[in-house]
Write an enzyme that holds these catalytic residues in place. Structure first.
Site, PDB file in Angstrom:
ATOM      1  N   LYS A   1      -2.741   6.469   1.433  1.00  0.00           N
ATOM      2  CA  LYS A   1      -2.494   6.960   2.795  1.00  0.00           C
ATOM      3  C   LYS A   1      -1.541   8.145   2.719  1.00  0.00           C
ATOM      4  CE  LYS A   1      -2.247   4.704   7.280  1.00  0.00           C
ATOM      5  NZ  LYS A   1      -3.426   5.348   7.843  1.00  0.00           N
TER       6      LYS A   1
ATOM      7  N   ARG B   1       0.831  -1.210   0.000  1.00  0.00           N
ATOM      8  CA  ARG B   1       0.000   0.000   0.000  1.00  0.00           C
ATOM      9  C   ARG B   1       0.866   1.261   0.000  1.00  0.00           C
ATOM     10  NH1 ARG B   1      -4.491   0.279   4.531  1.00  0.00           N
ATOM     11  NH2 ARG B   1      -2.663   0.795   5.795  1.00  0.00           N
TER      12      ARG B   1
ATOM     13  N   GLU C   1     -16.089   6.235   5.049  1.00  0.00           N
ATOM     14  CA  GLU C   1     -15.315   5.750   6.193  1.00  0.00           C
ATOM     15  C   GLU C   1     -15.236   6.874   7.213  1.00  0.00           C
ATOM     16  OE1 GLU C   1     -11.208   4.882   5.309  1.00  0.00           O
ATOM     17  OE2 GLU C   1     -11.118   6.373   3.728  1.00  0.00           O
TER      18      GLU C   1
HETATM   19  N1  PLP Z   1      -9.128   4.330   6.742  1.00  0.00           N
HETATM   20  C1  PLP Z   1      -8.295   5.331   7.048  1.00  0.00           C
HETATM   21  C2  PLP Z   1      -8.604   6.692   6.563  1.00  0.00           C
HETATM   22  C3  PLP Z   1      -7.151   5.070   7.812  1.00  0.00           C
HETATM   23  O1  PLP Z   1      -6.312   6.049   8.146  1.00  0.00           O
HETATM   24  C4  PLP Z   1      -6.913   3.754   8.264  1.00  0.00           C
HETATM   25  C5  PLP Z   1      -5.720   3.451   9.049  1.00  0.00           C
HETATM   26  O2  PLP Z   1      -4.737   2.968   8.568  1.00  0.00           O
HETATM   27  C6  PLP Z   1      -7.819   2.752   7.912  1.00  0.00           C
HETATM   28  C7  PLP Z   1      -8.913   3.086   7.154  1.00  0.00           C
HETATM   29  C8  PLP Z   1      -7.592   1.347   8.347  1.00  0.00           C
HETATM   30  O3  PLP Z   1      -6.608   0.737   7.583  1.00  0.00           O
HETATM   31  P1  PLP Z   1      -5.731  -0.461   8.152  1.00  0.00           P
HETATM   32  O4  PLP Z   1      -6.699  -1.504   8.569  1.00  0.00           O
HETATM   33  O5  PLP Z   1      -4.900  -0.881   7.007  1.00  0.00           O
HETATM   34  O6  PLP Z   1      -4.958   0.099   9.283  1.00  0.00           O
HETATM   35  C1  COI Z   2      -3.843   3.417  11.533  1.00  0.00           C
HETATM   36  O1  COI Z   2      -4.807   2.791  11.943  1.00  0.00           O
HETATM   37  O2  COI Z   2      -2.720   2.906  11.428  1.00  0.00           O
HETATM   38  C2  COI Z   2      -3.948   4.808  11.126  1.00  0.00           C
HETATM   39  O3  COI Z   2      -3.073   5.273  10.464  1.00  0.00           O
HETATM   40  C3  COI Z   2      -5.103   5.601  11.544  1.00  0.00           C
HETATM   41  C4  COI Z   2      -4.712   6.883  12.184  1.00  0.00           C
HETATM   42  C5  COI Z   2      -5.954   7.666  12.350  1.00  0.00           C
HETATM   43  C6  COI Z   2      -4.009   6.697  13.487  1.00  0.00           C
END
Ligand code: PLP
Ligand code: COI
Length: 341
Positions: free
Chosen positions: A184, A82, A220
């Site tokens: 991200k 990612r 989200e």
């Molecule tokens: N959506 C957003 C905007 C995020 O910042 C995060 C955090 O990483 C997620 C979703 C969840 O992603 P992940 O499960 O890969 O941490």
């Molecule tokens: C994560 O879950 O790793 C994120 O980057 C989310 C952030 C809002 C702390």
């Protein structure tokens, strides 16, 4: 190895400086060998691309102590992948996947004393990030970059841990149609800060963002994807190309189907449908699975039958299975667990 003297059970989601971090520099078209350093600061020009034009992308993953005392990380290959997609979207060089996993390993190993003990409720959060550092004044990508990973021990993202939270529907968007919502990038989070603080000032924990084109579909929150459960026990999760492809959500879809035998629908979810769901949760690395008890849309309240005291039964099963896999109590699918040796 002695653990640091930290009150693991009372950690929030905040930065604590740890001993070592990783840094690698991109210059003249190539990454250097990379190294661990004790220096937690970065010195750069006032005209650095990251400061002027927000050319920065990041990741988030955790290291866990398992029941039998090993230290593991969860699917770091997907974070590497990612980060590469995020970097490509902002015209940044890609940090190679094998090197990403090696850097994660080195940082966790060097900070093993900060990895919270099994059963403490805390974990070690890793923050890989990359940014353009050379001077840029006309709008263009940088030619020099840093890739770094630091780590910090953390507790629950939302105060109260497993207590259901309350969201409001945001009028402002975090992402644009065809924008950067699916990567991200730091800029997405800057976009969310004003509406997040307004939500907090109004007494809400977080915002629910709707699709930026029509404001009719669930996207989200500022830092997690949505999971819903229907009254007949089906798991439903929004599909959109302006949300972040959460690794936790993708893992939970697999867990729901293959471990719990649940039906899962990944599809567009209209806000109109939300009132009919039985359970709601937010999923992400930081959020793990945080139950949502109530969503407020301009004064109109949606109260989920699971209530404000505890997680609903299906969200609880998903939570127990996912954390069981991460903490080594439940056998993981092949390739999900990366042990730090
Ligand atoms: N959506 C957003 C905007 C995020 O910042 C995060 C955090 O990483 C997620 C979703 C969840 O992603 P992940 O499960 O890969 O941490
Ligand atoms: C994560 O879950 O790793 C994120 O980057 C989310 C952030 C809002 C702390």
């Amino acid at each position: 190895m002695d653990k640091k003297n930290i009150d693991w059970g009372n950690l929030g989601f905040a930065y604590i400086k740890t001993d070592k971090r990783y840094v690698s520099i991109w210059k003249d078209g190539a990454w250097d060998a990379g190294t661990l350093t004790e220096d937690a600061t970065i010195t750069m020009s006032e005209c650095a691309c990251v400061l002027q034009y927000a050319q920065t992308v990041f990741e988030g993953l955790k290291a866990y102590t398992t029941e039998d005392g090993r230290i593991v990380t969860f699917r770091p290959d997907l974070n590497a992948e990612r980060l590469a997609q995020s970097a490509a979207r902002l015209e940044m060089p890609v940090f190679p996947q094998e090197r990403f996993i090696e850097a994660v390993t080195e940082v966790v190993r060097a900070n093993a004393a900060f990895v919270p003990p099994y059963g403490s409720g805390a974990t070690l959060y890793l923050r890989p990030f990359m940014f353009g550092i050379n001077e840029v004044i006309g709008v263009k990508p940088a030619t020099e970059y840093q890739f770094r990973i630091f780590c910090t021990p953390v507790g629950p993202y939302f105060k109260g841990g497993a207590k259901p939270i309350t969201l409001r529907v945001s009028d402002l968007d975090r992402a644009a149609p065809h924008g950067t919502g699916n990567i991200k990038a730091g800029l997405n989070y800057a976009m969310s800060l004003h509406t997040l603080m307004e939500a907090h000032r109004a007494g809400y924990d977080e915002n629910m963002f709707l699709d930026p084109a029509t404001h009719t579909k669930v996207e989200e929150t500022g830092g997690a994807n949505f999971l819903f459960v229907t009254k007949d026990g089906k798991v439903v999760t929004p599909k959109s190309n302006s949300i972040l492809p959460s690794i936790t959500r993708r893992s939970l879809v697999y867990v729901a189907k293959e471990y719990l035998g649940l039906e899962v629908e990944e599809r567009e979810v209209f806000f109109e449908e939300v009132k009919d769901f039985a359970e709601c949760g937010l999923c992400g690395t930081a959020a793990v699975i945080s139950p949502v008890g109530k969503i407020v849309d301009h004064g109109k309240e949606i109260c989920f039958p699971s209530g404000m005291e505890k997680m609903g039964p299906t969200i609880q099963k998903l939570y127990d299975t996912l954390t069981g896999i991460q903490m080594g109590r439940i056998e993981a699918p092949a390739g999900w667990i990366h042990e730090i040796k």
